[in-house]
Design a protein around this motif. Structure first.
Motif, PDB file in Angstrom:
ATOM      1  N   MET A   3       0.991  -1.043  -0.132  1.00  0.00           N
ATOM      2  CA  MET A   3      -0.076  -0.125   0.053  1.00  0.00           C
ATOM      3  C   MET A   3       0.746   1.242  -0.017  1.00  0.00           C
ATOM      4  O   MET A   3       1.850   1.125   0.809  1.00  0.00           O
ATOM      5  CB  MET A   3      -0.859  -0.043   1.094  1.00  0.00           C
ATOM      6  N   ARG A   4       0.419   2.249  -0.763  1.00  0.00           N
ATOM      7  CA  ARG A   4       1.348   3.630  -0.749  1.00  0.00           C
ATOM      8  C   ARG A   4       0.259   4.523  -0.514  1.00  0.00           C
ATOM      9  O   ARG A   4      -0.842   4.544  -1.214  1.00  0.00           O
ATOM     10  CB  ARG A   4       1.828   3.615  -2.329  1.00  0.00           C
ATOM     11  N   LEU A   5       0.567   5.353   0.518  1.00  0.00           N
ATOM     12  CA  LEU A   5      -0.048   6.473   0.736  1.00  0.00           C
ATOM     13  C   LEU A   5       0.534   7.962   0.741  1.00  0.00           C
ATOM     14  O   LEU A   5       1.724   7.806   1.050  1.00  0.00           O
ATOM     15  CB  LEU A   5      -0.718   6.422   2.205  1.00  0.00           C
ATOM     16  N   ASP A   6       0.101   9.020   0.379  1.00  0.00           N
ATOM     17  CA  ASP A   6       0.444  10.134   0.465  1.00  0.00           C
ATOM     18  C   ASP A   6       0.321  10.654   1.797  1.00  0.00           C
ATOM     19  O   ASP A   6      -0.751  11.232   2.151  1.00  0.00           O
ATOM     20  CB  ASP A   6      -0.030  11.173  -0.722  1.00  0.00           C
TER      21      ASP A   6
ATOM     22  N   ARG B 249       1.895  12.466   5.569  1.00  0.00           N
ATOM     23  CA  ARG B 249       2.953  13.374   6.264  1.00  0.00           C
ATOM     24  C   ARG B 249       2.570  13.372   7.866  1.00  0.00           C
ATOM     25  O   ARG B 249       1.615  13.154   8.022  1.00  0.00           O
ATOM     26  CB  ARG B 249       2.766  14.711   5.698  1.00  0.00           C
TER      27      ARG B 249
ATOM     28  N   ILE C 211      -3.243  12.467   5.701  1.00  0.00           N
ATOM     29  CA  ILE C 211      -3.367  11.405   4.301  1.00  0.00           C
ATOM     30  C   ILE C 211      -3.931  12.214   3.675  1.00  0.00           C
ATOM     31  O   ILE C 211      -5.225  12.643   3.558  1.00  0.00           O
ATOM     32  CB  ILE C 211      -3.962   9.977   4.804  1.00  0.00           C
TER      33      ILE C 211
ATOM     34  N   ASP D 213      -4.344  11.516   0.013  1.00  0.00           N
ATOM     35  CA  ASP D 213      -4.765  10.656  -1.274  1.00  0.00           C
ATOM     36  C   ASP D 213      -6.211  10.924  -1.777  1.00  0.00           C
ATOM     37  O   ASP D 213      -6.267  10.610  -3.063  1.00  0.00           O
ATOM     38  CB  ASP D 213      -4.627   9.134  -0.970  1.00  0.00           C
TER      39      ASP D 213
ATOM     40  N   ALA E 200      -6.299   3.090   4.357  1.00  0.00           N
ATOM     41  CA  ALA E 200      -5.665   2.839   2.864  1.00  0.00           C
ATOM     42  C   ALA E 200      -6.666   1.705   2.232  1.00  0.00           C
ATOM     43  O   ALA E 200      -6.935   1.754   0.813  1.00  0.00           O
ATOM     44  CB  ALA E 200      -4.337   2.124   3.016  1.00  0.00           C
TER      45      ALA E 200
ATOM     46  N   GLU F 138      -8.513   2.395  -1.477  1.00  0.00           N
ATOM     47  CA  GLU F 138      -8.312   1.588  -2.543  1.00  0.00           C
ATOM     48  C   GLU F 138      -9.898   1.024  -2.924  1.00  0.00           C
ATOM     49  O   GLU F 138     -10.035   1.049  -4.281  1.00  0.00           O
ATOM     50  CB  GLU F 138      -7.730   0.003  -2.102  1.00  0.00           C
TER      51      GLU F 138
ATOM     52  N   LYS G 208     -11.294   3.747  -5.102  1.00  0.00           N
ATOM     53  CA  LYS G 208     -10.381   4.227  -6.312  1.00  0.00           C
ATOM     54  C   LYS G 208     -11.152   3.978  -7.691  1.00  0.00           C
ATOM     55  O   LYS G 208     -11.113   4.948  -8.460  1.00  0.00           O
ATOM     56  CB  LYS G 208      -9.192   3.441  -6.457  1.00  0.00           C
TER      57      LYS G 208
END
Length: 113
Positions: A1-4, A6, A15, A17, A96, A100, A103
């Motif tokens: 899993m990739r998240l934006d 900080r 988050i 995203d 996350a 998904e 999306k």
């Protein structure tokens, strides 16, 4: 899993995203806060509602604690006490997974526009 994702100065995790909302996990207050990126109230409320329904169904937030936040067009909920369980990590994983799940509909709206 990739998240934006900080980390803020106070330790909160931000988050970014989702195109309509910003999700903030505040471990010190055991709280998840959802903020509007733009004030398209119908779209923003729908996304916030879907997120907190998802998190309530998974047991990540207390469904009774879901409420409007102190910031305009925000929504928040409390993460229940969980001794011995890494609640912040579980919250991140479930956010996350929700992203998904969202999306395909986000991609469809982008293609439509």
């Amino acid at each position: 899993m990739r998240l934006d994702i900080r980390k803020a100065l106070d330790g909160s995790l931000i988050i970014s995203d989702h195109p309509d909302i910003t999700i903030v996990i505040i471990p010190s207050k055991r709280k998840i806060l959802c903020l509007a990126k733009k004030l398209n109230s119908g779209v923003v409320y729908g996304a916030q509602n879907r997120l907190f329904n998802w998190l309530s169904d998974k047991g990540v937030v207390d469904p009774v604690s879901v409420q409007g936040g102190s910031v305009y067009a925000s929504m928040e909920a409390l993460i229940p006490p969980s001794p011995g369980i890494p609640a912040t990590k579980i919250a991140i994983i479930n956010v996350a997974r929700w992203l998904e799940d969202e999306k395909p509909s986000i991609d469809f709206l982008d293609d439509y526009e």
